[in-house]
Design a protein around this motif. Structure first.
Motif, short mmCIF file in Angstrom:
data_model
loop_
_atom_site.label_atom_id
_atom_site.label_comp_id
_atom_site.label_asym_id
_atom_site.label_seq_id
_atom_site.Cartn_x
_atom_site.Cartn_y
_atom_site.Cartn_z
N MET A 82 0.83 -1.20 0.00
CA MET A 82 0.00 0.00 0.00
C MET A 82 0.87 1.25 0.00
SD MET A 82 -2.93 1.27 2.72
CE MET A 82 -4.04 -0.06 2.26
N ALA A 83 0.63 2.12 -0.96
CA ALA A 83 1.35 3.38 -1.04
C ALA A 83 0.60 4.48 -0.31
CB ALA A 83 1.58 3.78 -2.49
N GLY A 84 -0.71 4.44 -0.35
CA GLY A 84 -1.54 5.43 0.32
C GLY A 84 -2.92 4.86 0.59
N PRO A 85 -3.48 5.10 1.76
CA PRO A 85 -4.79 4.54 2.09
C PRO A 85 -5.91 5.24 1.32
CG PRO A 85 -4.08 6.02 3.82
CD PRO A 85 -2.94 5.91 2.86
N SER A 86 -7.07 4.62 1.33
CA SER A 86 -8.24 5.23 0.72
C SER A 86 -8.66 6.46 1.53
CB SER A 86 -9.39 4.22 0.66
OG SER A 86 -10.59 4.85 0.26
N LEU A 87 -9.09 7.48 0.83
CA LEU A 87 -9.55 8.71 1.49
C LEU A 87 -11.07 8.83 1.45
CD1 LEU A 87 -6.88 11.25 0.18
CD2 LEU A 87 -6.84 9.85 2.25
N ILE A 88 -11.75 7.79 1.02
CA ILE A 88 -13.20 7.81 0.98
C ILE A 88 -13.73 7.82 2.41
CG2 ILE A 88 -15.26 6.68 0.12
CD1 ILE A 88 -13.39 7.66 -2.06
N GLY A 89 -14.39 8.89 2.78
CA GLY A 89 -14.98 8.99 4.11
C GLY A 89 -14.13 9.69 5.15
N ALA A 107 6.90 12.81 1.45
CA ALA A 107 8.02 12.54 0.54
C ALA A 107 8.08 11.06 0.21
CB ALA A 107 9.32 13.01 1.17
N GLN A 108 7.84 10.21 1.21
CA GLN A 108 7.80 8.77 1.00
C GLN A 108 7.00 8.15 2.14
OE1 GLN A 108 11.81 7.32 1.06
NE2 GLN A 108 12.28 8.15 3.07
N PRO A 109 6.33 7.02 1.90
CA PRO A 109 5.52 6.40 2.96
C PRO A 109 6.41 5.75 4.00
CG PRO A 109 5.47 5.07 0.97
CD PRO A 109 6.20 6.32 0.60
N ASN A 110 6.38 6.27 5.21
CA ASN A 110 7.13 5.72 6.33
C ASN A 110 6.17 5.35 7.45
OD1 ASN A 110 9.67 6.11 5.09
ND2 ASN A 110 9.73 8.25 5.78
N ALA A 111 6.74 4.75 8.50
CA ALA A 111 5.91 4.40 9.65
C ALA A 111 5.32 5.63 10.30
CB ALA A 111 6.73 3.60 10.67
N ASN A 183 6.81 -0.22 16.12
CA ASN A 183 6.97 -0.27 14.67
C ASN A 183 7.47 1.04 14.07
OD1 ASN A 183 5.91 -2.95 14.67
ND2 ASN A 183 3.83 -2.11 14.67
N GLY A 184 8.34 1.72 14.80
CA GLY A 184 8.96 2.93 14.27
C GLY A 184 8.12 4.19 14.37
N GLY A 185 6.97 4.13 15.00
CA GLY A 185 6.14 5.32 15.15
C GLY A 185 6.45 6.08 16.43
N TYR A 186 5.88 7.24 16.55
CA TYR A 186 6.05 8.04 17.75
C TYR A 186 4.89 9.01 17.87
CZ TYR A 186 7.77 11.58 14.49
OH TYR A 186 7.89 12.46 13.45
N ALA A 187 4.56 9.35 19.09
CA ALA A 187 3.55 10.37 19.35
C ALA A 187 4.26 11.72 19.44
CB ALA A 187 2.81 10.08 20.66
N PRO A 188 3.89 12.69 18.61
CA PRO A 188 4.62 13.96 18.61
C PRO A 188 4.35 14.78 19.86
CG PRO A 188 2.72 14.08 17.17
CD PRO A 188 2.81 12.65 17.62
N GLN A 207 -2.85 8.75 11.61
CA GLN A 207 -1.84 7.70 11.73
C GLN A 207 -2.20 6.73 12.85
OE1 GLN A 207 1.76 10.27 9.71
NE2 GLN A 207 2.13 9.40 11.68
N GLN A 208 -1.40 6.59 13.89
CA GLN A 208 -1.67 5.58 14.92
C GLN A 208 -2.57 6.09 16.04
OE1 GLN A 208 1.73 3.07 16.04
NE2 GLN A 208 2.98 4.19 14.58
N MET A 209 -3.00 7.32 15.96
CA MET A 209 -3.86 7.87 17.01
C MET A 209 -5.29 7.39 16.83
SD MET A 209 -4.43 11.87 17.96
CE MET A 209 -5.66 12.40 19.14
N PRO A 210 -5.97 6.97 17.91
CA PRO A 210 -7.36 6.55 17.79
C PRO A 210 -8.28 7.75 17.51
CG PRO A 210 -6.70 6.56 20.09
CD PRO A 210 -5.46 6.81 19.29
N VAL A 211 -9.44 7.46 16.96
CA VAL A 211 -10.43 8.50 16.64
C VAL A 211 -11.29 8.75 17.87
CG1 VAL A 211 -12.38 9.12 15.19
CG2 VAL A 211 -10.45 7.86 14.21
N PHE A 212 -11.34 10.00 18.30
CA PHE A 212 -12.22 10.42 19.38
C PHE A 212 -13.36 11.24 18.77
CE2 PHE A 212 -8.09 9.80 21.41
CZ PHE A 212 -8.43 9.02 22.50
#
Length: 287
Positions: A82-89, A107-111, A183-188, A207-212
């Protein structure tokens, strides 16, 4: 007998012919009323919005379709990943957050996609958001009243702190300074985040943040969390250097590395300054 039957049959034929005429007349009447009443209010709203959607479609095709697909359906790279997720919705709110913070286009898809200066200006971001919002129903960009905390009370800050410690500290830590994720992610860090982007992040879950969503965390609760984070941003450091407010571990590490390290350096320096005692050279006494 024949004349009576023909007389009784004529009204039924007229009734069958009159029904389509009545329905047609009703449809024409409704159409005329719509043409008279609606265009005056809709022309000003739908016309510019349609132009904005068309502009967003063009911008999307040039800058976004290589990863997210020509119609925002999602895309893959040459290896099938996957290069980019669907943006539908995802709605206008998701586009507003990602593009206004410079995370998109990436620039490029990273974690983890880091924040950077935005590529598009405000009008272009609105056009992209309008185009993606036209594809399917999604979260809309909130009004400024939703994240305005200028009139927040101390009680709001306290309640926001409780909500933040319950829902956010696992990733952003209790001081809002961010932290590492799997998996290489971080919370800013949230120390330079605007209230608008805080609300958009909670609403869309980047990204990895849940939806509130508003059903999970009510708008007034989101506003309280924002008030608490703003209070953290404005909190002074009475003792001087705050050490990131990361808690006793970082403070203890600073004490060992810097405090004890300086003591060792001073001890070595003092030892180097002490004059050495040299024994006089002489003959070894005979026994």
């Amino acid at each position: 007998m024949h004349d009576a039957d023909s007389v009784t049959a004529r009204p039924s034929r007229r009734g069958r012919a009159a029904r389509p005429l009545v329905v047609g007349a009703a449809l024409v009447t409704v159409g005329l009323l719509y043409a008279v009443l609606v265009p005056g209010g809709a022309a000003g709203a739908d016309g510019p919005q349609s132009d904005r959607i068309d502009e967003g479609r063009r911008l999307f095709a040039v800058g976004c379709s290589s990863c997210h697909g020509l119609h925002a359906e999602g895309g893959t790279n040459g290896e099938g990943r996957m290069a980019g997720p669907s943006l539908i919705g995802v709605g206008a709110a998701g586009v507003e957050f990602q593009v206004s913070t410079g995370r998109m286009p990436a620039a490029q898809p990273n974690a983890q996609i880091p924040q950077k200066p935005p590529v598009y200006n405000e009008q272009e971001i609105e056009a992209l958001a309008a185009y993606v919002a036209s594809l399917a129903v999604g979260p809309a960009v909130p009004a400024s009243e939703s994240y305005d905390v200028s009139k927040a009370t101390q009680a709001d800050v306290v309640r926001g702190g409780e909500l933040f410690r319950t829902n956010c500290t696992a990733c952003h830590n209790f001081a809002g300074r961010g932290g590492a994720l799997p998996n290489g992610g971080y919370a800013p860090s949230l120390m330079n985040t605007t209230p608008r982007n805080m609300y958009l992040a909670m609403l869309t879950g980047p990204q990895q943040m849940p939806v509130f969503s508003d059903h999970v965390l009510f708008p007034e609760d989101k506003r309280a969390v924002i008030a608490y984070i703003v209070a953290l941003q404005q909190q002074p450091d009475p003792g001087g250097f705050g050490l990131g407010r990361l808690g006793p571990v970082s403070e203890g590490l600073w004490g060992w590395l810097v405090g004890i390290g300086l003591l060792v350096v001073v001890a070595v320096w003092i030892g180097a300054k002490v004059p050495r005692v040299h024994r006089p050279r002489g003959r070894t006494p005979r026994t």
